[in-house]
Motif scaffolding. Structure first.
Motif, mmCIF file in Angstrom:
data_model
loop_
_atom_site.group_PDB
_atom_site.id
_atom_site.type_symbol
_atom_site.label_atom_id
_atom_site.label_comp_id
_atom_site.label_asym_id
_atom_site.label_seq_id
_atom_site.Cartn_x
_atom_site.Cartn_y
_atom_site.Cartn_z
ATOM 1 N N ASP A 9 16.771 -10.523 -9.497
ATOM 2 C CA ASP A 9 17.826 -11.320 -10.101
ATOM 3 C C ASP A 9 17.230 -12.230 -11.162
ATOM 4 O O ASP A 9 16.057 -12.575 -11.126
ATOM 5 N N GLU A 10 18.078 -12.631 -12.080
ATOM 6 C CA GLU A 10 17.680 -13.658 -13.030
ATOM 7 C C GLU A 10 17.603 -14.975 -12.258
ATOM 8 O O GLU A 10 18.419 -15.230 -11.375
ATOM 9 N N GLU A 12 18.198 -18.808 -11.296
ATOM 10 C CA GLU A 12 19.367 -19.652 -11.504
ATOM 11 C C GLU A 12 19.081 -20.646 -12.619
ATOM 12 O O GLU A 12 17.975 -21.181 -12.710
ATOM 13 N N LYS A 13 20.066 -20.880 -13.466
ATOM 14 C CA LYS A 13 19.875 -21.728 -14.648
ATOM 15 C C LYS A 13 19.393 -23.132 -14.290
ATOM 16 O O LYS A 13 18.487 -23.647 -14.928
ATOM 17 N N ASP A 14 19.995 -23.744 -13.264
ATOM 18 C CA ASP A 14 19.592 -25.103 -12.913
ATOM 19 C C ASP A 14 18.143 -25.151 -12.458
ATOM 20 O O ASP A 14 17.398 -26.052 -12.815
ATOM 21 N N SER A 16 15.828 -22.933 -13.291
ATOM 22 C CA SER A 16 15.014 -22.622 -14.470
ATOM 23 C C SER A 16 14.776 -23.876 -15.300
ATOM 24 O O SER A 16 13.726 -24.018 -15.925
ATOM 25 N N TYR A 37 18.057 -31.052 -7.812
ATOM 26 C CA TYR A 37 18.579 -29.981 -6.965
ATOM 27 C C TYR A 37 17.860 -29.867 -5.615
ATOM 28 O O TYR A 37 17.494 -28.774 -5.188
ATOM 29 N N LYS A 40 19.273 -27.308 -2.894
ATOM 30 C CA LYS A 40 19.055 -25.902 -3.228
ATOM 31 C C LYS A 40 17.576 -25.527 -3.054
ATOM 32 O O LYS A 40 17.247 -24.482 -2.498
#
Length: 106
Positions: A9-10, A12-14, A16, A37, A40
């Motif tokens: 998977d790519e 997650e933007k947050d 990254s 975060y 998470k």
């Protein structure tokens, strides 16, 4: 960015964005990510919030596996994390080694 060979998977933007902070040198201490975060990261690391907080305050307590997991989570080279941890713990390490040297001097 790290080149993880088995990423399906790519990232997650947050998360990254946290990796980008490591890559740009904005993270000077591991505790700098404490407010970024945490729920998470804790969930993905597989540790509880108390252990996470302890490890951020005492980064020498991070295991190699946890550093690698963080690097995977943030999609960065693990050395970027180690480059933050090393200066934080270097004085402690030198002090402990000097103590042992002096303890066993003949």
């Amino acid at each position: 960015m790290a080149e993880w060979k088995n990423v399906k998977d790519e990232p997650e933007k947050d998360l990254s964005s946290v990796g980008a902070l490591f890559e740009t040198g904005k993270i000077k201490r591991m505790y700098d990510i404490s407010e970024l975060y945490p729920t998470k990261i804790i969930k993905l690391l597989g540790i509880n919030s108390e252990r996470y907080s302890i490890k951020l305050s005492n980064p020498e307590k991070f295991t190699i596996s946890e550093v690698l997991r963080l690097a995977y989570i943030f999609n960065i080279d693990p050395n970027l994390i180690l480059n933050v941890i090393q200066p934080e713990v270097e004085k402690q390490i030198i002090s402990k080694i000097e103590f042992q040297k002096n303890r066993y001097k003949s």
